[in-house]
Design a protein around this motif. Structure first.
Motif, PDB file in Angstrom:
ATOM      1  N   ASP A  70       1.665  -5.127   3.366  1.00 60.76           N
ATOM      2  CA  ASP A  70       0.441  -5.686   4.026  1.00 60.76           C
ATOM      3  C   ASP A  70      -0.950  -5.238   3.359  1.00 60.76           C
ATOM      4  OD1 ASP A  70       0.388  -2.811   4.532  1.00 60.76           O
ATOM      5  OD2 ASP A  70      -0.437  -3.137   6.501  1.00 60.76           O
ATOM      6  N   LYS A  71      -0.651  -4.352   2.537  1.00 57.21           N
ATOM      7  CA  LYS A  71      -2.122  -4.113   1.643  1.00 57.21           C
ATOM      8  C   LYS A  71      -1.941  -4.747   0.201  1.00 57.21           C
ATOM      9  CE  LYS A  71      -3.416   0.103   4.068  1.00 57.21           C
ATOM     10  NZ  LYS A  71      -2.692  -0.157   5.128  1.00 57.21           N
ATOM     11  N   CYS A  72      -0.888  -5.479  -0.123  1.00 52.28           N
ATOM     12  CA  CYS A  72      -0.594  -5.918  -1.375  1.00 52.28           C
ATOM     13  C   CYS A  72      -1.536  -7.180  -1.826  1.00 52.28           C
ATOM     14  CB  CYS A  72       0.734  -6.288  -1.741  1.00 52.28           C
ATOM     15  SG  CYS A  72       1.073  -7.814  -1.182  1.00 52.28           S
ATOM     16  N   HIS A  73      -1.975  -7.177  -3.089  1.00 52.85           N
ATOM     17  CA  HIS A  73      -2.961  -8.386  -3.549  1.00 52.85           C
ATOM     18  C   HIS A  73      -2.458  -9.738  -3.357  1.00 52.85           C
ATOM     19  CE1 HIS A  73      -5.270 -10.409  -6.461  1.00 52.85           C
ATOM     20  NE2 HIS A  73      -6.280  -9.418  -6.361  1.00 52.85           N
ATOM     21  N   ASN A  76      -3.104 -10.497   0.711  1.00 52.32           N
ATOM     22  CA  ASN A  76      -4.430 -10.317   1.020  1.00 52.32           C
ATOM     23  C   ASN A  76      -5.381 -11.315   0.120  1.00 52.32           C
ATOM     24  OD1 ASN A  76      -4.670  -8.409   3.253  1.00 52.32           O
ATOM     25  ND2 ASN A  76      -3.500  -7.229   1.873  1.00 52.32           N
ATOM     26  N   ASN A  95       2.421  -1.239   4.272  1.00 50.32           N
ATOM     27  CA  ASN A  95       2.408  -0.129   3.313  1.00 50.32           C
ATOM     28  C   ASN A  95       1.930   1.176   3.556  1.00 50.32           C
ATOM     29  OD1 ASN A  95       1.356  -2.754   1.300  1.00 50.32           O
ATOM     30  ND2 ASN A  95       2.621  -1.196   0.215  1.00 50.32           N
ATOM     31  N   HIS A 129      -0.995   0.320  -7.043  1.00 46.78           N
ATOM     32  CA  HIS A 129      -1.326  -0.406  -5.803  1.00 46.78           C
ATOM     33  C   HIS A 129      -2.799  -0.624  -5.639  1.00 46.78           C
ATOM     34  CE1 HIS A 129      -0.843  -2.373  -2.315  1.00 46.78           C
ATOM     35  NE2 HIS A 129       0.405  -2.141  -2.287  1.00 46.78           N
ATOM     36  N   GLY A 131      -4.289  -1.964  -2.989  1.00 46.54           N
ATOM     37  CA  GLY A 131      -4.725  -1.852  -1.786  1.00 46.54           C
ATOM     38  C   GLY A 131      -4.644  -0.677  -1.345  1.00 46.54           C
ATOM     39  N   CYS A 132      -3.897   0.337  -2.035  1.00 49.84           N
ATOM     40  CA  CYS A 132      -3.732   1.734  -1.614  1.00 49.84           C
ATOM     41  C   CYS A 132      -4.650   2.676  -2.666  1.00 49.84           C
ATOM     42  CB  CYS A 132      -2.227   2.134  -1.376  1.00 49.84           C
ATOM     43  SG  CYS A 132      -1.324   1.244  -0.085  1.00 49.84           S
TER      44      CYS A 132
END
Length: 178
Positions: A70-73, A76, A95, A129, A131-132
């Motif tokens: 859900d936080k991957c490039h 999003n 994630n 990552h 998004g993390c």
């Protein structure tokens, strides 16, 4: 780009890659293939283009899906291309803070084979990552995902825009990682 970079761009040997006669592209592809221990490399001018190409290569029919965090490039910031161009459905898995996929949820997200549910064809990972908070995802997690993917006959894709940063952080040789 710095002045030195601009100078190199002006002097570099070029050709037409469509006709397979661009020596610089050939050199870049060969260099990275060797660096990662692969038989060949393929140059893309953007990460978005390379991610979309991978999704379309792995999901060949409209209505298929890809498992991703859900936080991957790609989810999003690039999901429009995946769905609009490829007709690919993103199956979203949470994630965790360390960039890994929530494995119990991922396993539950793999549906039984049926024509009524979008069937996943690949798992998408990102390392490091973004998004993390740029965390370097562990090789152990990648191996765990690969084991699940193999069991379910899923391909794997790695958004490796920052992979060299992750490998340097973890002191892992590129040929070992991929």
């Amino acid at each position: 780009p710095s002045q030195r970079m601009k100078d190199v761009m002006v002097k570099v040997a070029v050709g037409d890659d469509v006709y397979d006669d661009d020596p610089t592209v050939k050199q870049v592809e060969a260099t990275y293939a060797e660096y990662f221990g692969k038989e060949a490399g393929l140059y893309f001018p953007s990460g978005t283009q390379s991610n979309l190409c991978s999704v379309l290569t792995n999901c060949r029919q409209k209505g298929e899906s890809i498992l991703l965090g859900d936080k991957c490039h790609v989810y999003n910031y690039e999901r429009g291309g995946m769905s609009a161009i490829g007709g690919v459905f993103p199956q979203v898995v949470p994630n965790l803070a360390d960039g890994t996929l929530n494995m119990p949820v991922m396993l539950k997200s793999i549906p039984p084979p049926t024509e009524h549910i979008a069937q996943p064809r690949a798992v998408y990972l990102e390392n490091s990552h973004g998004g993390c908070n740029g965390v370097a995802v562990s090789l152990e997690h990648v191996k765990e995902v690969k084991k699940v993917a193999k069991k379910h006959k899923l391909k794997m894709h790695l958004d490796g825009a920052r992979l060299l940063n992750a490998l340097a952080e973890q002191k892992i040789e590129p040929k070992v990682y991929v």
